[in-house]
Design a protein around this motif. Sequence first.
Motif, short mmCIF file in Angstrom:
data_model
loop_
_atom_site.label_atom_id
_atom_site.label_comp_id
_atom_site.label_asym_id
_atom_site.label_seq_id
_atom_site.Cartn_x
_atom_site.Cartn_y
_atom_site.Cartn_z
N GLY A 97 0.74 -1.28 0.09
CA GLY A 97 -0.13 0.04 -0.06
C GLY A 97 0.74 1.49 0.00
O GLY A 97 2.00 1.06 0.54
N THR A 107 -3.51 -7.84 -3.44
CA THR A 107 -3.76 -7.01 -2.28
C THR A 107 -3.02 -5.63 -2.33
O THR A 107 -2.19 -5.53 -1.57
N GLY A 150 -3.04 -1.39 -2.71
CA GLY A 150 -4.16 -0.34 -2.64
C GLY A 150 -3.24 0.81 -2.69
O GLY A 150 -2.30 1.01 -2.20
N ILE A 164 -1.78 2.73 -9.49
CA ILE A 164 -1.77 1.59 -8.71
C ILE A 164 -1.85 0.38 -9.86
O ILE A 164 -2.63 0.56 -10.72
N THR A 208 -6.94 -5.47 -6.20
CA THR A 208 -6.27 -4.11 -6.30
C THR A 208 -7.55 -3.26 -6.03
O THR A 208 -8.28 -2.96 -7.00
N GLY A 209 -7.06 -2.10 -5.56
CA GLY A 209 -8.10 -0.79 -5.40
C GLY A 209 -7.12 0.47 -5.46
O GLY A 209 -6.16 0.70 -4.86
N VAL A 224 -7.78 0.89 -1.06
CA VAL A 224 -7.70 -0.39 -0.41
C VAL A 224 -7.81 -1.54 -1.25
O VAL A 224 -8.89 -1.64 -1.98
N GLY A 225 -6.82 -2.36 -1.29
CA GLY A 225 -6.89 -3.84 -2.05
C GLY A 225 -7.88 -4.74 -1.62
O GLY A 225 -8.78 -5.12 -2.51
N ASN A 270 -10.62 -4.99 1.70
CA ASN A 270 -11.12 -4.14 3.01
C ASN A 270 -11.96 -5.24 4.01
O ASN A 270 -12.90 -5.76 3.36
#
Length: 181
Positions: free
Chosen positions: A118, A143, A145, A164, A170-171, A174-175, A177
Motif C-alpha cells: 500500500g 492485495t 491499494g 496503482i 487491487t484498489g 484499499v486492495g 477491505n
Amino acid sequence: ISGNSNIGGIVGYNAGTVSNAHNVTGTVNGATIVGGVIGRNTGSLSKSDNAADVDGSGDTTGGVVGINNGTLTDVTNGGAVTGGGSNTGGIIGINSVTSGTVTGLVNSGTVSGQGGTGGIVGTLTQGTISVADNSGAVSGTGTVGGVAGYSGGSITDARNTGAINGVLSTGGLVGNNGGTL
C-alpha cells in the motif's frame, strides 16, 4: 545501513520517543522489519521523515516504520520502498496498534512489493489511520491499494493520487477491505 531484522535508518527498535528525526540520503537494507526511520516502533514517532531508499528482501518493509505498535504523528516518506515479501508500505509495513494515534502520514515515494502492498500501509491489521495522503506509484502482485493493501482496521480522511498496479485484489484506496473505510 544494512542488517537482518529490526533495521531502521535512525533507530532499529524504538520503545521511547523520537521527534524531528530526518534520514536524508542513502539506502536502508534489511531482511525483515525494515523502516526508513525506525524498524519496529512500540513508542512514539513524530515530525519525522525519510528520503532514503528502503529495501527489504523479506516481509514487512515501510518507508518510515517496518512494524508499528505505537504512535505516529506527522511523518513523511519520499524514498523508494521495495519489499521482497509481504507487507510493504510507503509509510508503514504493518500497523497493528489498537489505541495509539496514527495520523498525518504523507508518502510520495514509489512502493513495490508482493502481497499486502500500500501507498501508506501494507497491512493494517487493526486500529485507525487518519489524515493520510499517497501520491507515489504503488505496484504489487496481490492485495494492492493506494492507501492500504489490506485493511482490517479503520481508515479516515485518506487520499490517493498515485498510479496503482496489481494482479489480484487491487484498489485505488484499499486492495482488500475487512474494516471501515
